[in-house]
Motif scaffolding. Structure first.
Motif, PDB file in Angstrom:
ATOM      1  N   GLU A   1      46.859  40.384  43.957  1.00 13.84           N
ATOM      2  CA  GLU A   1      46.215  39.552  44.983  1.00 13.84           C
ATOM      3  C   GLU A   1      46.813  39.790  46.372  1.00 13.84           C
ATOM      4  OE1 GLU A   1      43.621  37.683  45.030  1.00 13.84           O
ATOM      5  OE2 GLU A   1      43.104  37.986  42.921  1.00 13.84           O
ATOM      6  N   PRO A   2      48.149  39.848  46.526  1.00 11.46           N
ATOM      7  CA  PRO A   2      48.694  40.166  47.849  1.00 11.46           C
ATOM      8  C   PRO A   2      48.254  41.535  48.368  1.00 11.46           C
ATOM      9  CG  PRO A   2      50.387  39.214  46.459  1.00 11.46           C
ATOM     10  CD  PRO A   2      49.210  39.454  45.587  1.00 11.46           C
ATOM     11  N   MET A   3      48.110  42.502  47.448  1.00 13.09           N
ATOM     12  CA  MET A   3      47.641  43.818  47.861  1.00 13.09           C
ATOM     13  C   MET A   3      46.210  43.739  48.394  1.00 13.09           C
ATOM     14  SD  MET A   3      45.499  46.496  46.805  1.00 13.09           S
ATOM     15  CE  MET A   3      45.312  46.199  45.050  1.00 13.09           C
ATOM     16  N   LEU A   4      45.343  42.967  47.703  1.00 10.51           N
ATOM     17  CA  LEU A   4      43.977  42.784  48.181  1.00 10.51           C
ATOM     18  C   LEU A   4      43.961  42.083  49.529  1.00 10.51           C
ATOM     19  CD1 LEU A   4      41.927  41.701  45.019  1.00 10.51           C
ATOM     20  CD2 LEU A   4      41.841  43.893  46.210  1.00 10.51           C
ATOM     21  N   ALA A   5      44.836  41.081  49.668  1.00 12.78           N
ATOM     22  CA  ALA A   5      44.909  40.370  50.948  1.00 12.78           C
ATOM     23  C   ALA A   5      45.330  41.308  52.068  1.00 12.78           C
ATOM     24  CB  ALA A   5      45.881  39.196  50.836  1.00 12.78           C
ATOM     25  N   GLY A   6      46.269  42.215  51.776  1.00 13.93           N
ATOM     26  CA  GLY A   6      46.688  43.189  52.774  1.00 13.93           C
ATOM     27  C   GLY A   6      45.568  44.133  53.161  1.00 13.93           C
ATOM     28  N   LEU A   7      44.678  44.428  52.219  1.00 12.05           N
ATOM     29  CA  LEU A   7      43.520  45.271  52.509  1.00 12.05           C
ATOM     30  C   LEU A   7      42.401  44.481  53.177  1.00 12.05           C
ATOM     31  CD1 LEU A   7      42.991  47.593  49.399  1.00 12.05           C
ATOM     32  CD2 LEU A   7      43.389  48.294  51.759  1.00 12.05           C
ATOM     33  N   GLY A   8      42.545  43.162  53.238  1.00 12.36           N
ATOM     34  CA  GLY A   8      41.473  42.344  53.790  1.00 12.36           C
ATOM     35  C   GLY A   8      40.240  42.370  52.925  1.00 12.36           C
ATOM     36  N   ALA A   9      40.419  42.437  51.591  1.00 17.31           N
ATOM     37  CA  ALA A   9      39.295  42.563  50.667  1.00 17.31           C
ATOM     38  C   ALA A   9      39.319  41.437  49.641  1.00 17.31           C
ATOM     39  CB  ALA A   9      39.348  43.916  49.948  1.00 17.31           C
ATOM     40  N   LYS A  10      38.161  41.124  49.114  1.00 15.78           N
ATOM     41  CA  LYS A  10      38.030  40.158  48.038  1.00 15.78           C
ATOM     42  C   LYS A  10      36.943  40.636  47.077  1.00 15.78           C
ATOM     43  CE  LYS A  10      34.821  37.188  50.611  1.00 15.78           C
ATOM     44  NZ  LYS A  10      34.575  35.815  51.101  1.00 15.78           N
ATOM     45  N   LEU A  11      36.834  39.974  45.937  1.00 18.57           N
ATOM     46  CA  LEU A  11      35.890  40.400  44.912  1.00 18.57           C
ATOM     47  C   LEU A  11      34.467  40.392  45.453  1.00 18.57           C
ATOM     48  CD1 LEU A  11      36.150  41.206  41.886  1.00 18.57           C
ATOM     49  CD2 LEU A  11      35.508  38.858  41.326  1.00 18.57           C
ATOM     50  N   SER A  12      33.765  41.503  45.277  1.00 14.22           N
ATOM     51  CA  SER A  12      32.390  41.611  45.757  1.00 14.22           C
ATOM     52  C   SER A  12      31.470  40.742  44.903  1.00 14.22           C
ATOM     53  CB  SER A  12      31.924  43.062  45.700  1.00 14.22           C
ATOM     54  OG  SER A  12      30.547  43.153  46.001  1.00 14.22           O
ATOM     55  N   SER A  13      30.506  40.118  45.541  1.00 17.52           N
ATOM     56  CA  SER A  13      29.532  39.300  44.817  1.00 17.52           C
ATOM     57  C   SER A  13      28.374  40.131  44.288  1.00 17.52           C
ATOM     58  CB  SER A  13      28.996  38.191  45.733  1.00 17.52           C
ATOM     59  OG  SER A  13      28.350  38.746  46.865  1.00 17.52           O
ATOM     60  N   HIS A  14      28.289  41.387  44.697  1.00 14.53           N
ATOM     61  CA  HIS A  14      27.163  42.238  44.302  1.00 14.53           C
ATOM     62  C   HIS A  14      27.545  43.113  43.105  1.00 14.53           C
ATOM     63  CE1 HIS A  14      25.247  40.908  47.939  1.00 14.53           C
ATOM     64  NE2 HIS A  14      26.223  41.391  48.681  1.00 14.53           N
ATOM     65  N   GLN A  15      27.885  42.465  42.001  1.00 14.57           N
ATOM     66  CA  GLN A  15      28.279  43.183  40.786  1.00 14.57           C
ATOM     67  C   GLN A  15      28.203  42.232  39.609  1.00 14.57           C
ATOM     68  OE1 GLN A  15      32.444  44.340  40.626  1.00 14.57           O
ATOM     69  NE2 GLN A  15      33.015  42.710  42.036  1.00 14.57           N
ATOM     70  N   ASN A  16      28.442  42.794  38.405  1.00 15.19           N
ATOM     71  CA  ASN A  16      28.412  42.000  37.191  1.00 15.19           C
ATOM     72  C   ASN A  16      29.542  40.969  37.174  1.00 15.19           C
ATOM     73  OD1 ASN A  16      26.248  43.250  35.417  1.00 15.19           O
ATOM     74  ND2 ASN A  16      27.457  45.058  35.913  1.00 15.19           N
ATOM     75  N   ASP A  17      29.288  39.883  36.472  1.00 17.66           N
ATOM     76  CA  ASP A  17      30.339  38.901  36.253  1.00 17.66           C
ATOM     77  C   ASP A  17      31.480  39.538  35.466  1.00 17.66           C
ATOM     78  OD1 ASP A  17      31.270  35.974  36.070  1.00 17.66           O
ATOM     79  OD2 ASP A  17      31.207  36.598  33.975  1.00 17.66           O
ATOM     80  N   GLY A  18      32.729  39.216  35.830  1.00 14.37           N
ATOM     81  CA  GLY A  18      33.889  39.853  35.216  1.00 14.37           C
ATOM     82  C   GLY A  18      33.968  39.675  33.718  1.00 14.37           C
ATOM     83  N   ARG A  19      33.607  38.491  33.216  1.00 19.53           N
ATOM     84  CA  ARG A  19      33.675  38.262  31.774  1.00 19.53           C
ATOM     85  C   ARG A  19      32.596  39.030  31.029  1.00 19.53           C
ATOM     86  NH1 ARG A  19      34.340  31.804  32.304  1.00 19.53           N
ATOM     87  NH2 ARG A  19      33.269  32.333  34.249  1.00 19.53           N
ATOM     88  N   HIS A  20      31.474  39.263  31.686  1.00 15.69           N
ATOM     89  CA  HIS A  20      30.407  40.032  31.049  1.00 15.69           C
ATOM     90  C   HIS A  20      30.820  41.489  30.856  1.00 15.69           C
ATOM     91  CE1 HIS A  20      25.771  40.888  30.940  1.00 15.69           C
ATOM     92  NE2 HIS A  20      26.373  41.127  29.790  1.00 15.69           N
ATOM     93  N   THR A  21      31.518  42.047  31.825  1.00 14.39           N
ATOM     94  CA  THR A  21      31.914  43.454  31.717  1.00 14.39           C
ATOM     95  C   THR A  21      32.908  43.691  30.588  1.00 14.39           C
ATOM     96  OG1 THR A  21      33.755  43.251  33.292  1.00 14.39           O
ATOM     97  CG2 THR A  21      31.589  43.758  34.195  1.00 14.39           C
TER      98      THR A  21
ATOM     99  N   ARG B   1      34.752  47.302  38.509  1.00 11.92           N
ATOM    100  CA  ARG B   1      35.009  46.197  39.435  1.00 11.92           C
ATOM    101  C   ARG B   1      35.082  46.724  40.862  1.00 11.92           C
ATOM    102  NH1 ARG B   1      33.334  42.165  37.952  1.00 11.92           N
ATOM    103  NH2 ARG B   1      34.887  40.643  38.601  1.00 11.92           N
ATOM    104  N   ARG B   2      34.653  45.870  41.798  1.00 14.62           N
ATOM    105  CA  ARG B   2      34.618  46.280  43.189  1.00 14.62           C
ATOM    106  C   ARG B   2      35.060  45.119  44.079  1.00 14.62           C
ATOM    107  NH1 ARG B   2      29.944  47.815  43.021  1.00 14.62           N
ATOM    108  NH2 ARG B   2      28.789  46.265  44.235  1.00 14.62           N
ATOM    109  N   TRP B   3      35.900  45.440  45.061  1.00 12.90           N
ATOM    110  CA  TRP B   3      36.376  44.475  46.049  1.00 12.90           C
ATOM    111  C   TRP B   3      36.037  45.024  47.433  1.00 12.90           C
ATOM    112  CZ3 TRP B   3      39.017  46.566  42.005  1.00 12.90           C
ATOM    113  CH2 TRP B   3      39.411  45.704  40.973  1.00 12.90           C
ATOM    114  N   GLU B   4      35.690  44.137  48.357  1.00  7.47           N
ATOM    115  CA  GLU B   4      35.309  44.600  49.686  1.00  7.47           C
ATOM    116  C   GLU B   4      35.658  43.548  50.728  1.00  7.47           C
ATOM    117  OE1 GLU B   4      31.127  45.316  49.681  1.00  7.47           O
ATOM    118  OE2 GLU B   4      30.612  43.336  48.902  1.00  7.47           O
ATOM    119  N   GLY B   5      35.687  43.957  51.987  1.00  7.99           N
ATOM    120  CA  GLY B   5      35.996  43.030  53.064  1.00  7.99           C
ATOM    121  C   GLY B   5      35.987  43.710  54.414  1.00  7.99           C
TER     122      GLY B   5
END
Length: 482
Positions: free
Chosen positions: A382-402, A410-414
Motif C-alpha cells: 500500500e505505501p508503494m502504491l501511495a508513492g506511485l499515486g495509484a489506487k485500484l482501478s474500478s474498470h476491472q473484475n472484482d478481486g474475489r471473482h478473479t 489486477r490493475r492500479w492507476e492514478g
C-alpha cells in the motif's frame, strides 16, 4: 473412437512420442482448438473433454487456446413488434434492444465443451472488423452497429466454480443477421455465414488449376486463431530478445508465459461498462460484485491487444518472470521505479498478471486443487502504491471473482504526483494458499508479468531497463525480464 482418446494420443505423439515413435513436435507449447462439441453445454460440471485438456496441460506443459463456442439458434428481440420496426430502428436503439435480448436468453448461450477447461485460454468473439459495411444492407443487418461488444453468436460465461470465462475476446468479424419473416415479435437468424460484408478473410481451399483461394470466417473460430497467432508473436519476440534464456525454460513455464502475456494487456472497453450495467441490471440497485460479474460474463478479462502483447513502448516497461511454489510458500518480484516519474502528475498504470497450472479433481466442487494470490494487502504494498499515486482501478473484475480460476489480473492507476525516492522498487508477492487437502503438494508452476506505464513522453522503458541485470539483444524492444 473417442474424441478424448484421439486428442490424448495426438498430444502424446507431439510431446513424448507414441507406439515406439519419437516425439514429432516436443517444443510445441500452444495448441489451437477452434471447435466445440455440439450439444454439450456447460452445466456447472466439467465435461470429459474439458477435464482431458486440463490434465494434458499439467502433464505435458501446453496451453490450449479454445473457442468459447457459437450460438446459432434464432434470437427473439421483443423490443420490436415486427420486421419493419426492427429495420427502421436507429443504431443505438437496435444495439440496446439486441443486447437486452442476449440478457434475456443468456441461460441458453452458455459455454460449449471444452471451453470451461480450467487451464485453457478460452476465447470469445468480439463483434469487430475493418470492413466498414453499412449497418443495413439489403436484407442483412449489423446486429450491434453502435459500440464495442461481444458478438451475439459468441457464447458467454462463467466457468467452473463461477470462474471468469471466456478469458479474453478477439475480433471475430461483424457477422450480419437476417430477420425471420414470420416471427412476432421480431426475431433474427444468427446462423448467417461470414462474407465480405462481415467476417475475417482467411485462407481457403486449393483448387486445381486455380491455386490457393481465400474465404471468409467469423465468430469464435477465427477469434481463437487470431489469439493463437498472438501467442506465436509473443514467442517470437521473447526468443529473439532472450535466446536461450527463454527457449531454455521448461515447456510448462513457456506455455504459461505466453498465456500470461496474451492476457496482460487485455482490458474492458470502458465505454461499454455503463451500457452493460444499465441493460443487464434493468434498473436494479445491485451490488458492485454483481455488476462486475455481468461484464466479466461478456468480456472476461478484456479484449486482446496483439501489438501491445508482443512489445514494450517508450513510456511502458513490462517485466516477466517464472517460478514455482510449494504449499504455503510465496515469491517476490521486483521492478525498479523510473526516476522520471518523481513529482509527475501524468496518468500512470501498474498492471500485474499471474497464470498457473492446477491439477484437477473431477467430482469436487472446487475442481482445481491449487490456488495462488497476489498479496495486495502485504505490508509495504500500500505505501508503494501511495508513492506511485495509484489506487485500484474500478474498470476491472472484482478481486474475489478473479481468484476462482487460474488467472490473476489486477490493475492500479492514478494521476496524483508521485512521491518516491530514486532507487525505490515495486515489489509484487505471489503466494500459494488454500490447497485442496487431496492435493499431493507438488510444486505449482506459474508465470508473472508486471507493467508500469505513464502518459506523456517519459522514458519509462529505458530507465527501468538500466537498473535490471539482464542481457537483451538490441535489435528489438521486447518484454523486460524481472
Amino acid at each position: 473412437r473417442l474424441l478424448v482418446d484421439d486428442i490424448v494420443r495426438a498430444v502424446r505423439r507431439m510431446k513424448v512420442g507414441d507406439a515406439g515413435q519419437p516425439a514429432s513436435a516436443p517444443n510445441v507449447v500452444a495448441i489451437n482448438i477452434s471447435f466445440c462439441v455440439h450439444g454439450v453445454f456447460f452445466d456447472g460440471l466439467a465435461s470429459p473433454l474439458a477435464r482431458c485438456l486440463g490434465w494434458l496441460s499439467v502433464e505435458y506443459g501446453v496451453v490450449f487456446v479454445v473457442s468459447a463456442g457459437n450460438c446459432l439458434e434464432p434470437l427473439e428481440v421483443d423490443h420490436f413488434e415486427d420486421d419493419a420496426a426492427f429495420a427502421a430502428a436507429d443504431d443505438l436503439t437496435r444495439t440496446d434492444a439486441i443486447l437486452n435480448a442476449v440478457r434475456q436468453h443468456q441461460l441458453h448461450q452458455v459455454l460449449l465443451s471444452p471451453a470451461e477447461s480450467v487451464n485453457a485460454l478460452t476465447v470469445g468473439a468480439l463483434h469487430w472488423d475493418q470492413l466498414g459495411a453499412p449497418s443495413a444492407l439489403g436484407a442483412s443487418f449489423d446486429p450491434l452497429p453502435a459500440g464495442v461488444l461481444p458478438s451475439i453468436i459468441s457464447r458467454i460465461g462463467h466457468g467452473i466454480n463461477r470462474s471468469i470465462k471466456p478469458d479474453i475476446l478477439a475480433p471475430g468479424g461483424k457477422l450480419r443477421v437476417t430477420l425471420l419473416p414470420t416471427a412476432r415479435p421480431a426475431a433474427i437468424n444468427r446462423a448467417g455465414r461470414a462474407s465480405r460484408f462481415g467476417g475475417l478473410l482467411v485462407a481457403g481451399p486449393i483448387n486445381d488449376g486455380i491455386g490457393a483461394q481465400t474465404g471468409w470466417s467469423g465468430a469464435t473460430s477465427g477469434a481463437t486463431a487470431l489469439t493463437t497467432r498472438a501467442l506465436h508473436l509473443v514467442h517470437d519476440a521473447l526468443e529473439a530478445a532472450y535466446g536461450d534464456q527463454f527457449t531454455g525454460l521448461n515447456s510448462h513455464h513457456r506455455a504459461l508465459l505466453l498465456k500470461t502475456l496474451a492476457l496482460h494487456r487485455a482490458m474492458w472497453p470502458v465505454s461499454e461498462e455503463e451500457r452493460i450495467e444499465r441493460i443487464f441490471g434493468q434498473g436494479q440497485d445491485r451490488h458492485y460484485q454483481k455488476k462486475r460479474a455481468d461484464i466479466a460474463r461478456l468480456f472476461g478479462f478484456g479484449v486482446l491487444d496483439t501489438d501491445a502483447t508482443a512489445s514494450c513502448a517508450f513510456s511502458r516497461a513490462t517485466g516477466w518472470g517464472v517460478g514455482s511454489l510449494l504449499p504455503d510458500q510465496g515469491q517476490s518480484f521486483r521492478m525498479p521505479l523510473p526516476e522520471s516519474l518523481i513529482g509527475q502528475r501524468e496518468h500512470r498504470t501498474l498492471t500485474a498478471t499471474v497464470c498457473w497450472l492446477s491439477p484437477v479433481l473431477p467430482g469436487r466442487a472446487t475442481y482445481r486443487t491449487t490456488k495462488l494470490r497476489i498479496d495486495e494487502g502485504e505490508v509495504g504494498f500500500e505505501p508503494m502504491l501511495a508513492g506511485l499515486g495509484a489506487k485500484l482501478s474500478s474498470h476491472q473484475n472484482d478481486g474475489r471473482h478473479t481468484q476462482r480460476g487460474t488467472v490473476l489480473h489486477r490493475r492500479w492507476e492514478g494521476q496524483r504526483a508521485c512521491e518516491f525516492d530514486d532507487g525505490d522498487e515495486i515489489e509484487l508477492k505471489v503466494s500459494r494458499i488454500g490447497d485442496d487437502p487431496e492435493e499431493t503438494g507438488a510444486a505449482a508452476l506459474f508465470a508473472v508479468a508486471l507493467s508500469l506505464e505513464a502518459g506523456g513522453d517519459l522514458p519509462i522503458y529505458d530507465q527501468v531497463l538500466q537498473h535490471i541485470d539482464v542481457e537483451i539483444r538490441p535489435r528489438v524492444r521486447p518484454q523486460v525480464r524481472v
